[in-house]
Design a protein around this motif. Structure first.
Motif, PDB file in Angstrom:
ATOM      1  N   GLU A  36     -16.011 -24.258  -4.407  1.00 38.00           N
ATOM      2  CA  GLU A  36     -16.281 -23.955  -2.957  1.00 38.00           C
ATOM      3  C   GLU A  36     -14.920 -23.331  -2.316  1.00 38.00           C
ATOM      4  N   ILE A  60     -15.293 -19.893  -1.045  1.00 40.54           N
ATOM      5  CA  ILE A  60     -15.756 -19.351   0.337  1.00 40.54           C
ATOM      6  C   ILE A  60     -14.922 -19.235   1.238  1.00 40.54           C
ATOM      7  N   ILE A 113     -29.578 -20.539   2.552  1.00 39.23           N
ATOM      8  CA  ILE A 113     -27.808 -20.801   2.297  1.00 39.23           C
ATOM      9  C   ILE A 113     -26.964 -19.920   3.119  1.00 39.23           C
ATOM     10  N   SER A 124     -17.593 -15.635  -1.397  1.00 41.90           N
ATOM     11  CA  SER A 124     -18.260 -14.671  -0.766  1.00 41.90           C
ATOM     12  C   SER A 124     -17.772 -15.927   0.862  1.00 41.90           C
ATOM     13  N   GLN A 147     -31.866 -20.892  -8.816  1.00 43.80           N
ATOM     14  CA  GLN A 147     -31.114 -21.319  -8.409  1.00 43.80           C
ATOM     15  C   GLN A 147     -31.666 -22.288  -7.863  1.00 43.80           C
ATOM     16  N   LYS A 153     -19.244 -23.390  -8.176  1.00 45.80           N
ATOM     17  CA  LYS A 153     -18.864 -23.153  -7.517  1.00 45.80           C
ATOM     18  C   LYS A 153     -17.932 -23.776  -6.378  1.00 45.80           C
ATOM     19  N   TYR A 191     -21.616 -26.404   5.883  1.00 37.30           N
ATOM     20  CA  TYR A 191     -21.755 -24.701   6.189  1.00 37.30           C
ATOM     21  C   TYR A 191     -22.932 -24.256   6.291  1.00 37.30           C
ATOM     22  N   CYS A 192     -23.655 -25.128   5.971  1.00 32.98           N
ATOM     23  CA  CYS A 192     -24.644 -24.570   5.455  1.00 32.98           C
ATOM     24  C   CYS A 192     -26.767 -25.446   5.455  1.00 32.98           C
TER      25      CYS A 192
HETATM   26  N1  5AD Z   1     -21.357 -18.429   3.727  1.00 33.60           N
HETATM   27  C1  5AD Z   1     -21.055 -18.230   2.440  1.00 33.60           C
HETATM   28  N2  5AD Z   1     -21.372 -18.562   2.311  1.00 33.60           N
HETATM   29  C2  5AD Z   1     -22.096 -19.446   1.428  1.00 33.60           C
HETATM   30  N3  5AD Z   1     -22.897 -19.921   0.067  1.00 33.60           N
HETATM   31  C3  5AD Z   1     -23.710 -21.711   0.981  1.00 33.60           C
HETATM   32  N4  5AD Z   1     -23.818 -21.129   2.369  1.00 33.60           N
HETATM   33  C4  5AD Z   1     -22.822 -20.431   2.692  1.00 33.60           C
HETATM   34  C5  5AD Z   1     -22.067 -19.827   4.090  1.00 33.60           C
HETATM   35  N5  5AD Z   1     -23.020 -20.168   5.073  1.00 33.60           N
HETATM   36  C6  5AD Z   1     -22.253 -20.030  -1.223  1.00 33.60           C
HETATM   37  C7  5AD Z   1     -21.598 -21.075  -1.517  1.00 33.60           C
HETATM   38  C8  5AD Z   1     -22.659 -21.516  -2.751  1.00 33.60           C
HETATM   39  C9  5AD Z   1     -23.310 -20.388  -2.937  1.00 33.60           C
HETATM   40  C10 5AD Z   1     -24.831 -19.755  -3.183  1.00 33.60           C
HETATM   41  O1  5AD Z   1     -23.258 -19.708  -1.358  1.00 33.60           O
HETATM   42  O2  5AD Z   1     -20.527 -20.671  -2.574  1.00 33.60           O
HETATM   43  O3  5AD Z   1     -22.533 -22.572  -3.512  1.00 33.60           O
END
Ligand code: 5AD
Length: 347
Positions: free
Chosen positions: A155, A192, A298, A221, A101, A153, A63-64
């Motif tokens: 996650e 997430i 991110i 998030s 971070q 996290k 996802y990143c």
């Molecule tokens: N969507 C939502 N949350 C994300 N994070 C990283 N990439 C995404 C994404 N695409 C969140 C993760 C990470 C934090 C720094 O940001 O939970 O731990």
């Protein structure tokens, strides 16, 4: 409508109903979360200043876009002076938490080890780290140098889903969470919401897992589809389920700090205000300079950047106050904390 829930032991069906709540039921949930926050004496909003020190990353999370296998991203590492200048700026804004971070980038650890003691000595701030997984000794060393808190996290708490999306084991991640606590740092964790392949049951598992861990901070998030990733063309996570997760954690865990993350604002105008109304009590202001900010992708390379003014306005509109900086004291070191084992470690 939710009066009859035993919050010390809600059933999975009750949690599913709350997680998907909308309309009146959701408002009732949020109101209960705000009451829980008030009862815990946690209505003052902690402000953190974040600096994103490196966008190199060893991990390959689907996802990143900072994932190691994204060759289309220019990489940077800030040097000691650049970071300290930014921390000085954070301090000058009367913010008590220096949040460092980065991607998981052990090649940057020498920089971290130079700056942690300086921030403690010269700025007297809480040092909060979020830089990924390391061997036990590293966490111990950073805690000894003065790092107060650490966010890692989980996650996704389902071992299979975690492996599929992150291409690494949940067990290792959980072990690192244990090391962080053993080292005496405060632990933040979270999930997430809305990852491809994630079900409501997975989210209920995440809620219960965090309740078992009892972290000092807990965050959620909404998933944001990110450029140059395998999930680029998928849909965003559900806003309501993210807010409901925050409210449920506030009610079940009571005391932890819960951030209202910038991804909420990215999905919806006033999303962070909605987070405060759902029981959150942290806002993070971004101090990463423009040139690096655009490369710290991110959520998305068009992520929402939280400014000082936006944070203050959001807090005021929620009818809350920022926590005075003199009340943000470094926590006293704790002895080895008891740690709830993960579901993955249980099997
Ligand atoms: N969507 C939502 N949350 C994300 N994070 C990283 N990439 C995404 C994404 N695409 C969140 C993760 C990470 C934090 C720094 O940001 O939970 O731990």
């Amino acid at each position: 409508m939710i009066d009859n829930i035993d919050w010390s032991q809600p059933t999975r069906d009750e949690l599913k109903r709350l997680l998907t709540a909308e309309g009146d039921l959701q408002q009732e949930l949020f109101s209960l979360a705000r009451q829980a926050r008030t009862a815990a004496g946690a209505d003052e909003v902690t402000i953190r200043g974040v600096v994103e020190i490196t966008n190199y990353c060893q991990k390959r999370c689907d996802y990143c876009s900072m994932r190691a296998n994204n060759r289309d991203l220019d990489r940077y590492r800030m040097d000691v002076k650049e970071i300290l200048d930014i921390v000085a700026e954070i301090k000058a804004c009367n913010i008590g938490v220096a949040f460092l971070q980065g991607g998981q980038d052990p090649a940057d650890d020498a920089v971290l080890e130079e700056i942690i003691p300086i921030i403690k000595r010269d700025f007297d701030m809480e040092v909060l780290l979020c830089v990924g997984e390391r061997p036990r000794e590293k966490y111990l060393r950073w805690a000894e140098m003065g790092a107060d808190s650490y966010i890692l996290k989980f996650e996704m708490s389902d071992a299979e889903l975690h492996q599929k999306v992150i291409h690494a084991s949940l067990e290792r991640r959980v072990r690192c969470m244990e090391y962080i606590r053993e080292a005496g740092m405060r632990l933040g964790t979270g999930n997430i919401v809305g990852m491809p392949g994630q079900t409501i049951d997975h989210l209920v598992d995440d809620i219960l897992y965090a309740v078992k861990v009892r972290p000092d901070f807990v965050s959620t998030s909404p998933f944001i589809p990110n450029e140059n990733t395998p999930y680029e063309h998928t849909t965003s996570g559900n806003m309501n389920m993210t807010l409901n997760t925050m409210a449920i954690w506030r009610i079940m865990l009571r005391t932890p700090l819960i951030p209202t993350v910038s991804a909420l604002e990215k999905i919806q105008t006033d999303g962070q205000l909605a987070g405060l109304n759902a029981g959150a009590n942290i806002l993070t202001i971004n101090f990463t300079p423009q040139k690096e900010r655009n490369l710290y992708s991110i959520y998305s390379n068009k992520r929402f950047i939280v400014s000082y003014d936006h944070a203050m306005r959001t807090i005021e509109r929620a009818g809350l106050r920022p926590k005075p900086v003199e009340d943000i004291v470094a926590p006293t070191r704790r002895p080895r904390a008891e740690f709830a084992t993960s579901r993955a470690a249980d099997v």
